[in-house]
Write an enzyme that holds these catalytic residues in place. Structure first.
Site, PDB file in Angstrom:
ATOM      1  N   HIS A   1       0.832  -1.193   0.000  1.00 30.18           N
ATOM      2  CA  HIS A   1       0.000   0.000   0.000  1.00 30.18           C
ATOM      3  C   HIS A   1       0.874   1.254   0.000  1.00 30.18           C
ATOM      4  O   HIS A   1       2.086   1.192   0.220  1.00 30.18           O
ATOM      5  CB  HIS A   1      -0.927  -0.001   1.209  1.00 30.18           C
TER       6      HIS A   1
ATOM      7  N   GLU B   1       1.250   3.802   1.998  1.00 35.02           N
ATOM      8  CA  GLU B   1       1.969   4.190   3.210  1.00 35.02           C
ATOM      9  C   GLU B   1       3.268   3.410   3.358  1.00 35.02           C
ATOM     10  O   GLU B   1       4.330   3.965   3.685  1.00 35.02           O
ATOM     11  CB  GLU B   1       1.089   3.954   4.448  1.00 35.02           C
TER      12      GLU B   1
ATOM     13  N   ALA C   1     -23.255  10.877 -24.588  1.00 35.16           N
ATOM     14  CA  ALA C   1     -22.774  12.088 -25.263  1.00 35.16           C
ATOM     15  C   ALA C   1     -23.938  12.622 -26.078  1.00 35.16           C
ATOM     16  O   ALA C   1     -24.394  11.973 -27.022  1.00 35.16           O
ATOM     17  CB  ALA C   1     -21.581  11.771 -26.161  1.00 35.16           C
TER      18      ALA C   1
ATOM     19  N   ARG D   1     -12.255   5.395 -19.425  1.00 31.90           N
ATOM     20  CA  ARG D   1     -12.126   3.991 -19.835  1.00 31.90           C
ATOM     21  C   ARG D   1     -10.942   3.329 -19.139  1.00 31.90           C
ATOM     22  O   ARG D   1     -10.991   2.157 -18.782  1.00 31.90           O
ATOM     23  CB  ARG D   1     -11.936   3.887 -21.346  1.00 31.90           C
TER      24      ARG D   1
ATOM     25  N   ASP E   1     -21.528   0.067 -34.972  1.00 27.38           N
ATOM     26  CA  ASP E   1     -20.320   0.884 -34.837  1.00 27.38           C
ATOM     27  C   ASP E   1     -19.022   0.079 -34.813  1.00 27.38           C
ATOM     28  O   ASP E   1     -17.949   0.644 -35.040  1.00 27.38           O
ATOM     29  CB  ASP E   1     -20.393   1.732 -33.564  1.00 27.38           C
TER      30      ASP E   1
ATOM     31  N   LEU F   1     -13.334  -0.529 -28.104  1.00 27.09           N
ATOM     32  CA  LEU F   1     -13.551  -0.618 -26.654  1.00 27.09           C
ATOM     33  C   LEU F   1     -12.243  -0.765 -25.879  1.00 27.09           C
ATOM     34  O   LEU F   1     -12.128  -1.576 -24.958  1.00 27.09           O
ATOM     35  CB  LEU F   1     -14.510  -1.774 -26.308  1.00 27.09           C
TER      36      LEU F   1
ATOM     37  N   SER G   1     -28.573   3.180 -26.806  1.00 29.57           N
ATOM     38  CA  SER G   1     -29.741   3.738 -26.154  1.00 29.57           C
ATOM     39  C   SER G   1     -30.630   2.664 -25.531  1.00 29.57           C
ATOM     40  O   SER G   1     -31.162   2.835 -24.434  1.00 29.57           O
ATOM     41  CB  SER G   1     -30.547   4.560 -27.158  1.00 29.57           C
TER      42      SER G   1
ATOM     43  N   LEU H   1     -29.808  -0.374 -24.393  1.00 26.85           N
ATOM     44  CA  LEU H   1     -29.202  -0.954 -23.198  1.00 26.85           C
ATOM     45  C   LEU H   1     -29.242   0.039 -22.039  1.00 26.85           C
ATOM     46  O   LEU H   1     -29.596  -0.324 -20.907  1.00 26.85           O
ATOM     47  CB  LEU H   1     -27.759  -1.375 -23.491  1.00 26.85           C
TER      48      LEU H   1
END
Length: 386
Positions: free
Chosen positions: A53, A55, A158, A188, A204, A208, A305, A307
């Site tokens: 970590h 610290e 968007a 992403r 499209d 991804l 749209s 989903l």
């Protein structure tokens, strides 16, 4: 030390936490600095899952025990329970540091504040809440994961100023400008998984992945929601099933898709989650459970749209990233961002809380946690037509 000085060093700790953006899941991103006589002498940021970590790394970077009067700054309350790397409170106590300044409190309801108690019992002065909002916002995925045990499901949209994602012809490239699109790539990179629906994949063929200038292309887990396996029937398969990252792709489907197509995907090296459902739509409880089993702490839904409308209709969007471009289509037949609700009064609207606004060139990003009304009415007719 004055609060302005505390904030100065905490901002450096935040920079360190940002330097490990998206690499620590399911653990939080944390930054830590050690200050002696007003100068930074040690720094650390959380290593990938299973590593030290922040610290502990800051203490290691010091190379020796901190001098008397040293102060440790850390963006998140130090852990106080034994894990794979040991409790950070133990390391702090052993170092001899007598003052710790913290940004955010541990969001885990079982641990929140316990680390502070442990340090104080050891005679260490604890100052908390320095740049608290910034430190909390840094780990929005972890905060949800550790407090609910389920992944954060975030939606990205968007739109034009009148809430449209495409013209009536389907033309949508590009609604937002380059700066906003670059910001999407940054988010992403944060999320361990990205998701799209079958329609978006067919129309499209998105890659991804996160493509940030100056950085290597990075591929998260890529979820494709396809209840009927429509994306597998064509001879020209989408690139996410055949590219160099295809083994990072998981198709989420139902028993209605056909085992032949499931076997075809598996033969390609693509993962398949067949979740029980009486319809072609995937059940969200089962999806969240599978993600939790796979230690996938957050999913970034990019459309389409249909989903996103299903997610909204089922009150499953936990967080929203809404990019808006300064343009108006003014066309009833242009494609809306989401639909399927019947909101007749403002009291029944879904709202954003803990909202953050960012200007990105000519565009604007509004993001925040979704809060659903006690009564949310579904327009079955509208939804079934989409």
């Amino acid at each position: 030390m004055f609060m302005a000085e505390h904030e100065q060093f905490m901002r450096r700790a935040l920079e360190l936490a940002h330097s490990v953006w998206g690499t620590t899941h399911p653990n939080p991103m944390v930054g830590a600095v050690i200050v002696e006589d007003g100068k930074i002498v040690g720094e650390g940021a959380t290593a990938p899952d299973g590593g030290p970590h922040a610290e502990r790394l800051a203490l290691l970077s010091r190379g020796k025990k901190p001098r008397a009067g040293a102060i440790l700054y850390v963006t998140l309350e130090p852990c106080s329970t034994e894990g794979r790397t040991g409790a950070c409170t133990d390391a702090i106590i052993a170092s001899g540091i007598k003052a710790v300044v913290v940004g955010a409190t541990d969001p885990n309801p079982d641990h929140a504040g316990h680390g502070f108690d442990v340090l104080r019992e050891a005679g260490i002065t604890v100052t908390k809440g320095v740049l608290e909002q910034e430190c909390q916002d840094l780990n929005l995925i972890f905060n949800h994961w550790i407090s609910t045990g389920t992944p954060l499901l975030a939606a990205k949209t968007a739109t034009t100023l009148d809430g449209r994602i495409a013209c009536r012809t389907g033309d949508s490239r590009w609604i937002t400008g380059e700066t906003a699109r670059a910001d999407v790539m940054r988010w992403r990179r944060l999320f361990p998984a990205i998701a799209v629906g079958a329609g978006t994949l067919i129309h499209d063929n998105p890659r991804l992945t996160s493509r940030i200038e100056g950085a290597e292309e990075w591929c998260p887990v890529r979820f494709v929601f396809d209840g009927l396996l429509r994306t597998v029937t064509d001879k020209n398969l989408p690139s996410v099933y055949t590219d160099e990252f295809h083994e990072r792709t998981i198709v989420v489907t139902t028993p209605h898709g056909g085992m032949g197509y499931v076997r075809k995907l598996e033969a390609l090296g693509v993962g398949v989650w067949v979740l029980p459902s009486t319809t072609q739509r995937v059940g969200w409880v089962d999806f969240r459970r599978k993600c939790a089993e796979a230690r996938i702490s957050g999913v970034y839904f990019e459309g389409g749209s249909q989903l996103l409308s299903q997610l909204l209709r089922d009150a499953q969007i936990d967080y929203l990233f809404s990019y808006r471009a300064p343009m108006i289509l003014g066309d009833d037949r242009a494609k809306p961002m989401m639909n399927g609700l019947r909101t007749e009064k403002l009291i029944n609207a879904v709202r954003l809380k803990e909202v953050k606004h960012t200007v990105l060139g000519d565009d604007m990003l509004a993001r925040g946690r979704l809060v659903y009304p006690e009564k949310m009415f579904i327009d079955e007719t509208v939804f079934s037509l989409r």
